[in-house]
Design a protein around this motif. Structure first.
Motif, mmCIF file in Angstrom:
data_model
loop_
_atom_site.group_PDB
_atom_site.id
_atom_site.type_symbol
_atom_site.label_atom_id
_atom_site.label_comp_id
_atom_site.label_asym_id
_atom_site.label_seq_id
_atom_site.Cartn_x
_atom_site.Cartn_y
_atom_site.Cartn_z
ATOM 1 N N THR A 176 -29.815 -5.425 -43.630
ATOM 2 C CA THR A 176 -30.359 -6.751 -43.880
ATOM 3 C C THR A 176 -29.306 -7.631 -44.547
ATOM 4 N N SER A 177 -29.292 -8.888 -44.127
ATOM 5 C CA SER A 177 -28.368 -9.873 -44.677
ATOM 6 C C SER A 177 -28.863 -11.250 -44.256
ATOM 7 N N SER A 178 -28.004 -12.250 -44.337
ATOM 8 C CA SER A 178 -28.371 -13.580 -43.882
ATOM 9 C C SER A 178 -28.280 -13.653 -42.359
ATOM 10 N N PHE A 179 -28.894 -14.655 -41.785
ATOM 11 C CA PHE A 179 -28.859 -14.861 -40.333
ATOM 12 C C PHE A 179 -27.423 -14.993 -39.836
ATOM 13 N N SER A 180 -26.628 -15.817 -40.517
ATOM 14 C CA SER A 180 -25.246 -16.036 -40.074
ATOM 15 C C SER A 180 -24.392 -14.783 -40.253
ATOM 16 N N HIS A 181 -24.665 -14.016 -41.305
ATOM 17 C CA HIS A 181 -23.884 -12.801 -41.543
ATOM 18 C C HIS A 181 -24.159 -11.767 -40.457
ATOM 19 N N LEU A 182 -25.423 -11.611 -40.075
ATOM 20 C CA LEU A 182 -25.731 -10.657 -39.013
ATOM 21 C C LEU A 182 -25.179 -11.120 -37.665
ATOM 22 N N ASN A 183 -25.108 -12.419 -37.464
ATOM 23 C CA ASN A 183 -24.436 -12.925 -36.263
ATOM 24 C C ASN A 183 -22.978 -12.478 -36.246
ATOM 25 N N PHE A 184 -22.332 -12.529 -37.405
ATOM 26 C CA PHE A 184 -20.948 -12.059 -37.524
ATOM 27 C C PHE A 184 -20.857 -10.565 -37.239
ATOM 28 N N VAL A 185 -21.798 -9.805 -37.777
ATOM 29 C CA VAL A 185 -21.800 -8.347 -37.574
ATOM 30 C C VAL A 185 -21.867 -8.003 -36.095
ATOM 31 N N GLU A 186 -22.617 -8.769 -35.328
ATOM 32 C CA GLU A 186 -22.776 -8.475 -33.900
ATOM 33 C C GLU A 186 -21.454 -8.557 -33.145
#
Length: 208
Positions: free
Chosen positions: A153-163
């Motif tokens: 779990t993280s912020s929306f933008s951070h998980l976009n980066f993770v992808e």
């Protein structure tokens, strides 16, 4: 080795020994609980919370760090996973005395009354790549069923980066320490720890 130790010391980069040995300090109660866990009672093995260090000096935990921790607490109370892994070192701001993982653990216990036996700190990560790598190492070394998904779990933008982070992992670590699963919502994604995470980088002196 003496040269490496001296360089780490003069650059104030001794964080790789913070809270060690974790098995007898901050993670003692949680590691004891792992062996008693009925994994089939939960859809996921762990909730990994990615760090969000404050940018201001003398601030122990950022608003985003609180938000991520609160979301993990909500998931824990819904019995999504038996453990919360909070990950992040002493990174922001430069020379901060506060450790992200330790402060998130305190927040989860003090504000959300999450039991200490359910919280695992990973206090050494310096970037999202090492958040995943170090958390995966903890899961392998402590007998988590790694064939079963965990969630991050993280912020929306951070998980976009993770992808799209595979290429950065390959460049900085030499391998990808996880396999991503489904994106469940804006703040939550499945992942599986990979055995490659156990590879130690001999050229990285602050690889714990």
């Amino acid at each position: 080795m003496a040269a490496v130790k001296a360089l780490l010391d003069v650059n104030d980069r001794r964080q790789s020994i913070d809270y060690e040995p974790l098995c007898s300090t901050e993670n003692r109660k949680a590691y004891t609980q792992v062996s008693q866990t009925e994994w089939n009672n939960y859809p996921y093995t762990a909730i990994l919370v990615l760090g969000a260090g404050p940018e201001e000096p003398n601030v122990s935990i950022s608003p985003e760090g609180k938000l991520r921790s609160a979301y993990a607490a909500m998931m824990y109370r819904q019995h999504q996973a038996p453990f919360i892994i909070v990950s992040g070192g002493r990174v922001h701001p430069y020379h901060t005395p506060y450790n992200e993982a330790f402060e998130m653990k305190k927040y989860l216990m003090d504000v959300w009354q999450i039991p200490e036996s359910a919280i695992i700190i990973e206090p050494h990560a310096r970037h999202t790549t090492t958040n995943f790598r170090n958390a995966a190492r903890i899961m392998f070394r402590n007998g988590f069923p790694v064939e079963k998904a965990a969630v991050v779990t993280s912020s929306f933008s951070h998980l976009n980066f993770v992808e799209g982070m595979d290429s950065r992992c390959l460049r900085e670590l030499g391998y990808v320490p996880y396999r991503l699963g489904k994106r469940l919502n804006e703040r939550m994604m499945e992942f599986f720890p990979l055995q490659e995470s156990l590879i130690i980088q001999p050229t990285e002196p602050i690889d714990p």
